[in-house]
Design an enzyme around this catalytic site. Sequence first.
Site, PDB file in Angstrom:
ATOM      1  N   GLY A 200       0.820  -1.207   0.000  1.00  0.00           N
ATOM      2  CA  GLY A 200       0.000   0.000   0.000  1.00  0.00           C
ATOM      3  C   GLY A 200       0.850   1.252   0.000  1.00  0.00           C
ATOM      4  O   GLY A 200       2.067   1.188  -0.161  1.00  0.00           O
ATOM      5  N   ASN A 201       0.208   2.392   0.165  1.00  0.00           N
ATOM      6  CA  ASN A 201       0.933   3.659   0.215  1.00  0.00           C
ATOM      7  C   ASN A 201       0.267   4.589   1.233  1.00  0.00           C
ATOM      8  O   ASN A 201      -0.750   4.247   1.810  1.00  0.00           O
ATOM      9  CB  ASN A 201       1.020   4.282  -1.185  1.00  0.00           C
ATOM     10  CG  ASN A 201      -0.347   4.627  -1.731  1.00  0.00           C
ATOM     11  OD1 ASN A 201      -1.017   5.520  -1.233  1.00  0.00           O
ATOM     12  ND2 ASN A 201      -0.776   3.897  -2.750  1.00  0.00           N
ATOM     13  N   ARG A 202       0.851   5.747   1.424  1.00  0.00           N
ATOM     14  CA  ARG A 202       0.454   6.615   2.534  1.00  0.00           C
ATOM     15  C   ARG A 202      -0.608   7.637   2.177  1.00  0.00           C
ATOM     16  O   ARG A 202      -0.875   8.530   2.971  1.00  0.00           O
ATOM     17  CB  ARG A 202       1.696   7.346   3.053  1.00  0.00           C
ATOM     18  CG  ARG A 202       2.767   6.398   3.538  1.00  0.00           C
ATOM     19  CD  ARG A 202       4.082   7.122   3.707  1.00  0.00           C
ATOM     20  NE  ARG A 202       4.104   7.901   4.918  1.00  0.00           N
ATOM     21  CZ  ARG A 202       4.655   7.485   6.047  1.00  0.00           C
ATOM     22  NH1 ARG A 202       5.217   6.302   6.112  1.00  0.00           N
ATOM     23  NH2 ARG A 202       4.643   8.251   7.103  1.00  0.00           N
ATOM     24  N   SER A 203      -1.217   7.523   1.014  1.00  0.00           N
ATOM     25  CA  SER A 203      -2.233   8.512   0.643  1.00  0.00           C
ATOM     26  C   SER A 203      -3.388   8.510   1.644  1.00  0.00           C
ATOM     27  O   SER A 203      -3.915   7.460   1.995  1.00  0.00           O
ATOM     28  CB  SER A 203      -2.768   8.191  -0.753  1.00  0.00           C
ATOM     29  OG  SER A 203      -3.866   9.015  -1.040  1.00  0.00           O
TER      30      SER A 203
ATOM     31  N   ALA B 132      -3.701   7.758  -5.387  1.00  0.00           N
ATOM     32  CA  ALA B 132      -2.330   7.253  -5.456  1.00  0.00           C
ATOM     33  C   ALA B 132      -2.429   5.785  -5.871  1.00  0.00           C
ATOM     34  O   ALA B 132      -2.792   4.925  -5.069  1.00  0.00           O
ATOM     35  CB  ALA B 132      -1.644   7.389  -4.104  1.00  0.00           C
TER      36      ALA B 132
END
Length: 224
Positions: free
Chosen positions: A29-32, A97
């Site tokens: 995943g990512n931090r968006s 994102a």
Amino acid sequence: ALPRDLAGRRVVVSAGGTREALDPVRYLGNRSSGRQGYALARVAAQRGAHVTLVAAHTADLGDPAAVEVVRVGSALELRDAMHAAAKDADAVVMAAAVADFRPDALAAHKIKKDGSEPPPLRLALNPDILVELVAAREPGQVVVGFAAETGDEAGDPLHHGRAKLARKGCDLLVVNAVGDGRAFEVPDNSGWLLGADGSEKELEAGSKALLASHVWDAVAARLD
Ligand code: C5P
């Protein structure tokens, strides 16, 4: 009061970060946080648009009022939802994102720790949804992308943004300067709004709602 200049328009906004499953319990995943996409959806609805918000994983934000929310998990799900929603839209904004890569296989069972060797992580390329939406767009539809850029030896964020705008083929690109704690997981945003027509507007640091207003101003001008 906000202008009602998007009344009768249909707009689609994506928000949040995609999650790419590795097995039934793990993902990449990512931090968006999704805050910028939610602000875009909220402001468009306040300006009279019919809004579809395609939301991947976000912080706990609460649905914006008078917005149709479609929830997705992975980049491939986001892609399907965006293509469906974009069909009869006047404007499409890709603020999500999107993971560039996903695990190339989804394990049916939780990957076990056995022996001393970690399992290999093989990745597959995700499609570039923004590029696909540009290729599939209806005449007159305005397509907007986002780009988080840092400066480096090859140029400043603006330079990278211009190149990305050309590569993606969208009408507008919001370039956020990132690094040093800017843009991610914070309420404020700043950068530049670049147009395919060569226009360039600096966006002073301000709320994500203010940045959203600048984006819709530029979209509304192109829809007239
Ligand atoms: O190439 P980059 O990821 O910096 O481009 C960012 C823009 O492209 C954003 O608008 C993002 O939503 C979109 N994007 C996409 N599909 C991807 C990667 C990014 O639509 N696989």
